[in-house]
Write a protein that holds these residues in place. Structure first.
Motif, PDB file in Angstrom:
ATOM      1  N   TYR A  24       0.842  -1.189   0.000  1.00 20.21           N
ATOM      2  CA  TYR A  24       0.000   0.000   0.000  1.00 20.21           C
ATOM      3  C   TYR A  24       0.882   1.244   0.000  1.00 20.21           C
ATOM      4  O   TYR A  24       2.098   1.161   0.260  1.00 20.21           O
ATOM      5  CB  TYR A  24      -0.943   0.016   1.217  1.00 20.21           C
ATOM      6  N   ASP A  26       0.761   5.506   1.167  1.00 21.21           N
ATOM      7  CA  ASP A  26       0.099   6.703   1.698  1.00 21.21           C
ATOM      8  C   ASP A  26       0.503   7.873   0.811  1.00 21.21           C
ATOM      9  O   ASP A  26       1.694   8.020   0.494  1.00 21.21           O
ATOM     10  CB  ASP A  26       0.539   6.968   3.141  1.00 21.21           C
ATOM     11  N   ARG A  67      -4.739   6.527   1.845  1.00 22.54           N
ATOM     12  CA  ARG A  67      -3.984   5.276   1.683  1.00 22.54           C
ATOM     13  C   ARG A  67      -4.637   4.465   0.567  1.00 22.54           C
ATOM     14  O   ARG A  67      -5.839   4.209   0.614  1.00 22.54           O
ATOM     15  CB  ARG A  67      -4.002   4.497   2.991  1.00 22.54           C
TER      16      ARG A  67
ATOM     17  N   TYR B 176      -4.837  -3.012   5.358  1.00 23.66           N
ATOM     18  CA  TYR B 176      -6.069  -3.267   4.593  1.00 23.66           C
ATOM     19  C   TYR B 176      -7.272  -3.411   5.520  1.00 23.66           C
ATOM     20  O   TYR B 176      -8.387  -3.037   5.160  1.00 23.66           O
ATOM     21  CB  TYR B 176      -5.898  -4.497   3.688  1.00 23.66           C
ATOM     22  N   LEU B 179      -8.367  -0.053   6.138  1.00 19.26           N
ATOM     23  CA  LEU B 179      -9.024   0.527   4.958  1.00 19.26           C
ATOM     24  C   LEU B 179     -10.440  -0.034   4.755  1.00 19.26           C
ATOM     25  O   LEU B 179     -11.126   0.348   3.829  1.00 19.26           O
ATOM     26  CB  LEU B 179      -8.197   0.235   3.702  1.00 19.26           C
TER      27      LEU B 179
END
Lengths: 118, 267
Positions: A24, A26, A67, B176, B179
């Motif tokens: 991921y 940011d 994100r 995740y 998220l």
């Protein structure tokens, strides 16, 4: 198909292979609009209604950032975002700055500038 | 009809169905869909006032993108039904990539794998069984090998980007979960409290699946493990249609027993 294509995905992501959900990033996006020499900060969300697809969603996050899985494709299109800023915001020059921090902690700073047609 | 041709026919129909549904608003009924379609057909242009930044200079006018959406849908249905499956599959994939190129920032590896899977099946002998217009198979064994190798390679190449500290420590899975990808109690359990174990188990399984699926003696175990892994993913995270795509292609590994003819043997 079994080797060349996944190796080629290095073009779209941080590593070869199929990178879905493997990392991921940011990010934070800044838009600087110049009327003459004086810059003013404008939230990228001002461009969101004029952009389609996922770009619209990223711009909606605005200067707060967020994100996401990756910003590699957004990075490649920063000049286009600046060009969109020219069209929508009616400035003389638009600068877009992308600050991204990936899950390794690596920070990357990219920017693009577009001089607007009078 | 060879067992290979049957397997490929099932995989074609199943993957074609996933392809077709993924590009319509019907897919919004599934959990965890990335960018669910805003129109009946995914990728349909929003309007002249909205700007698109296409990949590789492939920007197309809205009318052309709309036409490609329709072509992709029709070709996808024909591929699923097994009507001119080879050209239909190739056309469907080409149209899908051209539509996807209009929004490269929304590029998704799951749909990329879906398109490659359809292409591999379209180019192989997946059109001779379970098809409305079957075509005599040409090389079903090598076609089955190609599809099986592709599926095994997807697992292998999915593990490679995960061989990094942030994934192996569970940090990525926890992110995740934050998220909103975790589903219910199981999602919190696997992505939160046991994120590190889940991350290690996922990489180990993906690396193991490639050889398990390719070696004939361990193939059944590989298919069972893969299905169990995807079921767990579906129950815990929201991986778009990844599970459906992979299970559809795993049908290419299920060996069909030849059907015994009824009636008594002749004298």
């Amino acid at each position: 198909m079994c080797v060349v294509v996944p190796l080629g995905s290095r073009l779209f992501g941080p590593s070869p292979g199929y990178t879905m959900f493997a990392g991921y990033t940011d990010f934070r996006l800044e838009l600087r609009v110049f009327d003459g020499d004086r810059p003013r900060a404008v939230s990228p969300s001002a461009l969101a209604p004029h952009a389609s697809g996922y770009l619209g969603a990223l711009l909606t996050l605005g200067d707060r950032g967020g994100r996401v899985r990756s910003v590699d494709a957004l990075r490649a299109h920063l000049p286009d975002v600046a060009g969109l800023g020219c069209e929508v915001l009616g400035a003389t020059r638009v600068e877009v700055v992308l600050d991204a921090r990936d899950d390794d902690g690596d920070v990357r700073h990219d920017s693009a500038e577009q001089r607007c047609a009078p | 009809m060879s067992s290979d041709a049957r397997q490929l026919g099932w995989a074609r129909a199943a993957l074609g169905l996933v392809f077709t549904v993924r590009h319509t608003s019907l897919v919004a009924g599934l959990p965890g869909i990335h960018l669910p379609p805003q129109h009946l057909l995914a990728g349909w242009p929003d309007g002249e006032s909205q700007h698109r930044f296409a990949a590789l200079g492939l920007a197309l006018p809205n009318s052309a993108v709309s036409a490609l959406c329709v072509v992709r849908a029709v070709a996808g249905v024909l591929f699923t039904l097994g009507v001119a499956a080879r050209p239909a599959g190739v056309v469907a994939v080409l149209a899908a990539y051209l539509v996807a190129a209009q929004d490269p920032i929304g590029f998704l590896f799951t749909t990329h794998i879906l398109y490659l899977g359809v292409l591999v099946l379209a180019l192989g002998d997946a059109r001779s069984f379970f098809a409305l217009r079957p075509v005599a198979p040409e090389a079903p064994t090598s076609s089955a090998w190609l599809v099986q190798s592709f599926v095994a390679s997807v697992y292998f190449w999915s593990a490679i980007p995960k061989l990094r500290g942030p994934w192996l420590s569970g940090q990525v899975l926890r992110a995740y979960l934050d998220l909103g990808y975790g589903r219910g109690v199981l999602g919190s359990f696997f992505l939160g409290a046991h994120a590190r174990t889940s991350a290690l188990a996922t990489v180990a399984l993906e690396l193991a699946l490639a050889p398990l699926l390719l070696v004939r003696r361990t193939r059944t175990a590989g298919v069972v493990l893969a299905c169990a892994m995807h079921t767990t993913f579906e129950l815990t995270v929201r991986p778009d249609v990844l599970g459906w795509v992979m299970v559809a292609m795993l049908l290419a590994f299920v060996e069909a027993r030849p059907r015994e003819r009824g009636g008594k043997a002749g004298p």
